[in-house]
Design an enzyme around this catalytic site. Structure first.
Site, mmCIF file in Angstrom:
data_model
loop_
_atom_site.group_PDB
_atom_site.id
_atom_site.type_symbol
_atom_site.label_atom_id
_atom_site.label_comp_id
_atom_site.label_asym_id
_atom_site.label_seq_id
_atom_site.Cartn_x
_atom_site.Cartn_y
_atom_site.Cartn_z
ATOM 1 C CB CYS A 109 13.987 -29.460 -46.960
ATOM 2 S SG CYS A 109 12.920 -28.219 -47.674
ATOM 3 C CB CYS A 112 12.890 -29.752 -50.196
ATOM 4 S SG CYS A 112 14.224 -28.799 -49.907
#
Length: 188
Positions: A109, A112
């Site tokens: 991600c 993230c």
């Protein structure tokens, strides 16, 4: 701890001026520095010393900071790798009446990965009152992810007294997510 006394000065080493002549002292943080006034250990300053050799001017920069700086600029998030570890962390936090922030993320991600260093800086703001952790959902059991109630990444949760109190789902700009997490911590 004894106070450190520093006399600010910048010396000119050769050239037109005499060696040891004070040429400048620059205060950091809006302080004016008088070269005859001692500074306490909490003062910050930057010293410049100049030397001339063969029509060149070399600048030597020294920085003096307080020897008793308590707060780090960032705090590395600690990994949670299983349910037992989560139970142990939440138990310790409950004993200390301390909130815990958990960043649920995935290594694939992008948001993230981009958010993690910003959370580490935020962790430094609240250090040591709030502990920050992260869980990589690809490295833990599905039971742990379900326990957290996580369906989107990144999800940042505040846990207190062994229970999830609030969460921020960080699908938007990082600075907005950090502001929301900061508000969440201050509210609880």
């Amino acid at each position: 701890m004894a106070a450190l006394t520093v006399y600010p000065q910048v010396t000119c080493c050769g050239g037109r001026g005499r060696g040891g002549e004070v040429v400048a002292a620059i205060g950091i943080g809006g302080k004016n520095i008088n070269t005859k006034t001692p500074l306490s250990s909490s003062d910050h300053m930057l010293l410049l010393s100049l030397s001339r050799r063969r029509k060149r001017c070399r600048v030597k920069v020294e920085a003096l900071w307080s020897s008793n700086i308590d707060k780090p600029s960032s705090v590395k998030l600690q990994a949670i790798s299983g349910e037992e570890e989560l139970d142990q962390i939440l138990g310790e936090a409950q004993q200390n009446s301390q909130p815990v922030i958990i960043d649920w993320m995935a290594n694939w991600c992008r948001k993230c990965i981009f958010l993690k260093p910003k959370l580490e800086k935020l962790a430094a703001e609240f250090y040591p009152k709030v502990k920050f952790y992260y869980v990589d959902v690809n490295d833990v059991s599905q039971a742990l992810v379900q326990r957290g109630g996580v369906s989107k990444m990144p999800t940042i949760q505040l846990w207190k007294n062994g229970e999830k109190q609030a969460e921020v789902i960080g699908g938007h700009q990082a600075w907005l997510v950090i502001d929301e997490v900061r508000e969440m911590i201050q509210k609880h």
